[in-house]
Design a protein around this motif. Structure first.
Motif, PDB file in Angstrom:
ATOM      1  N   ASP A 188       0.823  -1.212   0.000  1.00 28.58           N
ATOM      2  CA  ASP A 188       0.000   0.000   0.000  1.00 28.58           C
ATOM      3  C   ASP A 188       0.858   1.264   0.000  1.00 28.58           C
ATOM      4  N   SER A 189       1.976   1.228   0.707  1.00 25.03           N
ATOM      5  CA  SER A 189       2.842   2.404   0.753  1.00 25.03           C
ATOM      6  C   SER A 189       3.392   2.730  -0.632  1.00 25.03           C
ATOM      7  N   ASP A 190       3.737   1.708  -1.413  1.00 27.94           N
ATOM      8  CA  ASP A 190       4.222   1.945  -2.773  1.00 27.94           C
ATOM      9  C   ASP A 190       3.115   2.533  -3.648  1.00 27.94           C
ATOM     10  N   GLN A 191       1.903   2.027  -3.452  1.00 28.37           N
ATOM     11  CA  GLN A 191       0.781   2.580  -4.214  1.00 28.37           C
ATOM     12  C   GLN A 191       0.553   4.058  -3.892  1.00 28.37           C
ATOM     13  N   ASN A 192       0.551   4.384  -2.588  1.00 30.49           N
ATOM     14  CA  ASN A 192       0.375   5.792  -2.190  1.00 30.49           C
ATOM     15  C   ASN A 192       1.492   6.671  -2.736  1.00 30.49           C
ATOM     16  N   ARG A 193       2.706   6.122  -2.743  1.00 37.00           N
ATOM     17  CA  ARG A 193       3.838   6.887  -3.250  1.00 37.00           C
ATOM     18  C   ARG A 193       3.664   7.184  -4.751  1.00 37.00           C
ATOM     19  N   LEU A 194       3.191   6.193  -5.502  1.00 34.93           N
ATOM     20  CA  LEU A 194       2.956   6.409  -6.931  1.00 34.93           C
ATOM     21  C   LEU A 194       1.844   7.445  -7.176  1.00 34.93           C
ATOM     22  N   ILE A 195       0.798   7.329  -6.375  1.00 31.06           N
ATOM     23  CA  ILE A 195      -0.323   8.272  -6.537  1.00 31.06           C
ATOM     24  C   ILE A 195       0.135   9.702  -6.246  1.00 31.06           C
ATOM     25  N   GLN A 196       0.859   9.898  -5.130  1.00 27.97           N
ATOM     26  CA  GLN A 196       1.341  11.238  -4.780  1.00 27.97           C
ATOM     27  C   GLN A 196       2.310  11.762  -5.834  1.00 27.97           C
TER      28      GLN A 196
END
Length: 510
Positions: free
Chosen positions: A52-60
């Motif tokens: 999930d942290s990688d996903q949030n990082r990509l979104i940001q």
């Protein structure tokens, strides 16, 4: 493989290579069609992320890059619009700046906010050569004044600053026609000599004593006031003598000075003007403490008339001014055309006697002696005799109106409300273009112009049936004239100044 070959292989890319790579990426990205494939590709990237942290990082990261691209697009659009305005605008930058320089200060600021092309033109110093920051309510602080003055730089020619009076003064010294209405006493404002408070607005301005510091130079260098021609200051309550005098010392080219409602003294101000502003032509000075500034001295008057010979307009309103001082000013200022001593105290009008001898006062066109507490009927009568005798040939306007009547001979506290002593018919025959205003609070009013049938004249006077004194012989306002003890006898003491006055006239003739 030697060390040099390995170094060359691992050499970091140059900035030019980075720019080329970035340009290629943006070109490829912008070449994509606006289709759902972008959404589908981004969704696959998100789903392929391990946590999930990688996903949030990509979104940001996507949001940040999108905002950067949007900002770059907007900036480029504004630049293109500005270039377009510069191309389609029919005037050259020089002409545009010339037009902007004719606008008031607030309009220039509005223009600068429309587009970057206009902003560039509006930032030219010529657009701020005439700064007008005078308002009806306090809106301006020291920082704004300093910014405007620095924008103008050495192009600064005019500065208006402060809180304007609620009721603007009549245009005595303007090019507009002098128009006065015939008023009844019941319509007059509640003015009393007991009320010696400032007649200006009571709002506390956020300007301070240092608001004009930018006019003065630093380290001996000339400041931005060196070319200033006009300075108008209104109701800056925190302005004091020291700060005003410092500002005047930085304005050697000043031609027009207007001071209304400042807590500064007449003597110190005239001394500073005499030393620093020899070119001055127009001086309007209205006291903030009516009748209580008695600091003007004979040497100050003498220095003023000697060092400021170009004065054509002089207004000293609300000051204690004795006849011998007023006479010296009128006789000494050989180019004086407009004189306004309204609401001033102590002089009786005797200063007008023989003032035209030796060329004194021969250029006077307008005399305003409105609401002068000690102005005597007999002195006005003598002055009118002099006018009929051919003196003051250029005089076209005289105002002797007084809310509490003229002082009678012998007892200044006894008031006269009649203008019967003025030879109206004879005056109109000799001077058909003469305008005399004599509004008193007693009796009805008539237009003598209509009675005489002389359309070229302009006369407002009370009817001749008005009584010369109050019926009970008392003063008009519960002893209000006694609030200034001894003022009525000020000119009576001038016998002690007889030699002094003759010496002053001799000095003026040098």
């Amino acid at each position: 493989m030697d060390a040099n070959s390995i170094a060359k292989r691992h050499k970091s890319p140059s900035p030019a290579d980075d720019h080329f790579t970035m340009d290629a990426l943006l070109t490829s990205f912008l070449a994509l069609s606006d289709s759902p494939s972008i959404h589908t590709s981004f969704d696959r990237l998100i789903q392929s992320s391990a946590s999930d942290s990688d996903q949030n990082r990509l979104i940001q990261r996507a949001l940040h890059l999108g905002s950067l691209l949007l900002e770059a697009g907007n900036r480029s659009a504004r630049r293109c619009s500005s270039s377009h305005n510069a191309v389609v605008w029919p005037l050259s930058p020089d002409l545009t700046i010339k037009i902007f320089s004719m606008l008031d200060t607030q309009s220039v600021c509005y223009v600068a906010a429309t587009c970057s092309f206009f902003q560039k033109c509006a930032m030219d110093p010529l657009c701020f050569a005439n700064i007008d920051l005078a308002t009806l309510v306090p809106k301006v602080n020291n920082a704004v004044v300093s910014t405007m003055i620095h924008r103008a730089g050495n192009s600064l020619k005019s500065l208006r600053l402060g809180v304007l009076p609620a009721i603007p003064a009549p245009p005595f010294f303007s090019s507009q026609p002098l128009v006065y209405s015939i008023r009844n006493a019941n319509d007059a404002s509640g003015f009393s000599w007991n009320d010696k408070k400032s007649r200006q607005g009571k709002e506390s301005s956020i300007l301070t004593r240092s608001c004009l510091n930018s006019l003065s130079g630093n380290g001996g260098a000339p400041g931005y006031g060196v070319h200033l021609r006009r300075l108008h200051l209104y109701n800056i309550e925190r302005m004091d003598n020291a700060s005003l005098l410092t500002s005047l010392s930085a304005c050697p080219s000043l031609l027009d000075l207007e001071i209304v409602g400042l807590h500064v003294e007449l003597r110190h101000t005239l001394e500073s003007i005499s030393r620093n502003c020899p070119l001055i032509e127009r001086l309007i000075f209205e006291s903030s403490k009516t009748g209580r500034d008695d600091g003007l001295k004979f040497p100050t008057c003498n220095e003023f008339v000697q060092n400021c010979p170009n004065i054509t307009t002089l207004a000293l309103k609300g000051f204690k001014l004795h006849d011998y001082k007023a006479r010296m000013l009128v006789k000494g200022l050989r180019r004086l055309k407009h004189l306004d001593l309204s609401t001033s105290y102590s002089f009786t009008g005797a200063f007008l006697k023989n003032v035209s001898s030796n060329g004194g006062g021969d250029k006077l066109e307008v005399i305003i002696l409105r609401d002068c507490m000690h102005l005597k009927e007999i002195e006005v009568e003598r002055f009118m005799v002099a006018v009929l005798a051919g003196e003051f040939k250029l005089l076209r306007h005289l105002d002797i109106s007084n809310r509490e009547g003229l002082a009678c001979e012998g007892d200044w506290s006894n008031r006269c409300y009649s203008a019967s002593f003025i030879p109206i018919q004879q005056l109109l025959e000799q001077r058909p273009d003469f305008c005399i205003v004599a509004e008193f609070p007693k009796g009805s009013y008539i237009d003598i112009d209509q009675m005489s049938g002389m359309s070229g004249s302009d006369v407002n006077l009370p009817s001749q049936s008005s009584s010369s004194h109050m019926s009970d012989g008392s003063t008009t306002s519960d002893g209000s004239y006694n609030s200034d003890h001894g003022s009525g006898n000020e000119y009576g003491r001038e016998s002690g100044f007889a030699t002094y006055e003759e010496n002053s006239d001799y000095m003026l003739s040098l």
